[in-house]
Design a protein around this motif. Structure first.
Motif, mmCIF file in Angstrom:
data_model
loop_
_atom_site.group_PDB
_atom_site.id
_atom_site.type_symbol
_atom_site.label_atom_id
_atom_site.label_comp_id
_atom_site.label_asym_id
_atom_site.label_seq_id
_atom_site.Cartn_x
_atom_site.Cartn_y
_atom_site.Cartn_z
ATOM 1 N N ASP A 8 -34.798 42.422 14.230
ATOM 2 C CA ASP A 8 -34.886 41.957 12.851
ATOM 3 C C ASP A 8 -35.823 40.417 12.834
ATOM 4 O OD1 ASP A 8 -33.254 43.785 12.244
ATOM 5 O OD2 ASP A 8 -31.792 42.261 11.819
ATOM 6 N N ALA A 9 -35.646 39.600 13.818
ATOM 7 C CA ALA A 9 -36.416 38.338 14.249
ATOM 8 C C ALA A 9 -37.998 38.836 14.140
ATOM 9 C CB ALA A 9 -35.992 37.544 15.365
ATOM 10 N N LEU A 10 -38.307 39.752 15.020
ATOM 11 C CA LEU A 10 -39.612 40.098 15.131
ATOM 12 C C LEU A 10 -40.101 40.497 13.730
ATOM 13 C CD1 LEU A 10 -39.602 41.813 18.529
ATOM 14 C CD2 LEU A 10 -40.427 39.604 18.188
ATOM 15 N N ILE A 11 -39.572 41.419 13.124
ATOM 16 C CA ILE A 11 -40.075 42.046 11.816
ATOM 17 C C ILE A 11 -40.180 40.878 10.844
ATOM 18 C CG2 ILE A 11 -39.324 43.432 9.998
ATOM 19 C CD1 ILE A 11 -37.986 45.340 11.965
ATOM 20 N N LEU A 12 -39.285 40.052 10.483
ATOM 21 C CA LEU A 12 -39.140 38.919 9.649
ATOM 22 C C LEU A 12 -40.366 38.061 9.945
ATOM 23 C CD1 LEU A 12 -35.412 38.455 9.185
ATOM 24 C CD2 LEU A 12 -36.961 39.338 7.570
ATOM 25 N N TRP A 13 -40.583 37.809 11.298
ATOM 26 C CA TRP A 13 -41.625 36.705 11.800
ATOM 27 C C TRP A 13 -42.977 37.370 11.452
ATOM 28 C CZ3 TRP A 13 -42.178 31.821 13.849
ATOM 29 C CH2 TRP A 13 -43.453 31.703 14.321
ATOM 30 N N THR A 14 -43.187 38.552 11.440
ATOM 31 C CA THR A 14 -44.280 39.326 11.445
ATOM 32 C C THR A 14 -44.715 39.421 9.665
ATOM 33 O OG1 THR A 14 -44.130 40.753 13.098
ATOM 34 C CG2 THR A 14 -45.607 41.461 11.389
ATOM 35 N N THR A 15 -43.338 39.889 9.096
ATOM 36 C CA THR A 15 -43.690 39.860 7.544
ATOM 37 C C THR A 15 -44.121 38.688 6.714
ATOM 38 O OG1 THR A 15 -41.467 39.956 7.250
ATOM 39 C CG2 THR A 15 -42.537 42.192 7.479
ATOM 40 N N ILE A 16 -43.219 37.642 7.162
ATOM 41 C CA ILE A 16 -43.326 36.075 6.544
ATOM 42 C C ILE A 16 -44.582 35.448 7.250
ATOM 43 C CG2 ILE A 16 -42.319 33.832 6.555
ATOM 44 C CD1 ILE A 16 -39.588 35.227 6.486
ATOM 45 N N ASP A 17 -44.875 35.723 8.447
ATOM 46 C CA ASP A 17 -46.284 35.159 9.012
ATOM 47 C C ASP A 17 -46.320 33.878 8.930
ATOM 48 O OD1 ASP A 17 -48.503 35.050 10.220
ATOM 49 O OD2 ASP A 17 -49.733 36.040 8.510
ATOM 50 N N PRO A 18 -45.655 32.854 9.600
ATOM 51 C CA PRO A 18 -45.787 31.327 9.600
ATOM 52 C C PRO A 18 -47.253 30.817 9.819
ATOM 53 C CG PRO A 18 -43.673 32.203 10.604
ATOM 54 C CD PRO A 18 -44.419 33.370 10.604
ATOM 55 N N ILE A 19 -47.724 31.734 10.829
ATOM 56 C CA ILE A 19 -49.027 31.201 11.210
ATOM 57 C C ILE A 19 -50.225 31.522 10.035
ATOM 58 C CG2 ILE A 19 -50.972 31.619 12.967
ATOM 59 C CD1 ILE A 19 -48.219 29.947 13.799
ATOM 60 N N GLY A 20 -50.068 32.605 9.335
ATOM 61 C CA GLY A 20 -50.878 32.871 8.208
ATOM 62 C C GLY A 20 -50.693 31.991 7.204
ATOM 63 N N THR A 21 -49.342 31.467 6.903
ATOM 64 C CA THR A 21 -48.937 30.491 5.780
ATOM 65 C C THR A 21 -49.658 29.339 6.101
ATOM 66 O OG1 THR A 21 -47.040 32.019 5.482
ATOM 67 C CG2 THR A 21 -47.059 29.728 4.619
#
Length: 208
Positions: A8-21
């Motif tokens: 879940d953490a990996l999926i959420l990190w990828t979809t929210i994308d803090p670096i891209g944000t």
């Protein structure tokens, strides 16, 4: 269950994308003061968190009641993101940021909260990862806490935008706007293509 939470953490990190944000936030707030940038970051994270938490609580029920498929949400989000990417490439984002409040447009809402942070992928992810028919309430609660943790990291990265902007300067920020516009446009095409592929798989109609 631990494996699920890690996934879940990996999926959420990828979809929210803090670096891209962070990259998008740095680009469109380059002309803001430090206090304005911080206030915008707080509002964007708050709005996005509310959207994602509401998606966890009522998203599945609401979409089912309205007869809206998740794939339709992804397609709509992709089209909106594409239009904003074009605006970043061919428009004057700095002018838009300056006149945003006068025109009634708050960039903390669009494009930061939606669709940059609470992306269509993130909304779909939290709905699927907290499926009412699969996971009990305690498991859904832990997944929600993981999502909020990713949001907290995103906020901390957004606060680091100030030093980044000071390093790259106005010319660098202008270039960053154009580059991020191209990336957003490409990302939106990926959203649309993925939606069309899923639609093809669900309906069996050939889509080229």
């Amino acid at each position: 269950m631990t494996e699920k939470f890690i996934r879940d953490a990996l999926i959420l990190w990828t979809t929210i994308d803090p670096i891209g944000t962070l990259a998008i936030f740095s680009a469109i707030t380059a002309r803001m003061t430090s206090s304005e940038r911080k206030r915008t970051a707080i509002k964007a994270i708050f709005y996005a968190s509310v959207i994602l938490v509401c998606s966890v609580v009522v998203g599945q029920l609401l979409l089912s009641a309205m007869g809206i498929r998740l794939i339709s949400l992804q397609l709509a989000g992709g089209l909106i993101l594409f239009l904003f990417g074009l605006k970043m490439i061919f428009g004057d984002m700095n002018k838009d940021v300056k006149t945003g409040e006068e025109s009634g447009h708050d960039i903390a809402v669009f494009p930061l909260a939606v669709p940059s942070i609470a992306t269509p992928g993130a909304i779909m992810a939290v709905i699927l990862l907290t499926d009412n028919h699969v996971y009990p309430i305690p498991v859904q609660a832990v997944t929600t806490l993981i999502m909020l943790g990713v949001m907290a990291i995103t906020f901390l990265l957004m606060l680091a935008a100030g030093p980044i902007i000071r390093v790259i300067g106005n010319n660098g920020s202008a270039i960053l706007v154009k580059v991020m516009g191209m990336i957003l446009a490409a990302l939106s095409i990926e959203f649309v293509m993925e939606a069309l592929k899923v639609a093809q798989w669900m309906g069996g109609d050939p889509i080229t």
